[in-house]
Design a protein around this motif. Sequence first.
Motif: not given
Length: 133
Positions: A14, A17-21, A90, A118-119, A125
Amino acid sequence: MHFSDPIQQKTLVKQIMNNSVVSVDSSVTATNAAKMMEDVGVGAIVVLENNLPVGIVTDRDFAIKITAHSYPIDTPVRRIMSSPLISIDSNSNLWVASDLMSTRNVRKLPVIDDGKVVGILTSSDLVKHIADH
């Protein structure tokens, strides 16, 4: 720095991670999914059935599966998605995530908590995080 160093084991998914999915229903056409990916600038879309994540479609899936099988562009994404979905939660650490990506040969790992996306964590990354630390 070796990836199994304690600092990497303490970093959680978490945290990087990228939160835009982007996610779509499995009935969405390959064309519409590809347009969404282009518009948002992502390389993968999580596929849902009954609002639950069941697969993933990556830019590679379009390149390989659509072309190799000569699927029409209005093919539903459920036909080209990778499934079952390989995912992580996460609160897992990066060592677990990298091991999962390596053993399952995936470069994009959806992050799912309590059945919700959630991501997403990508191999890029991980590399960036290691390079920065």
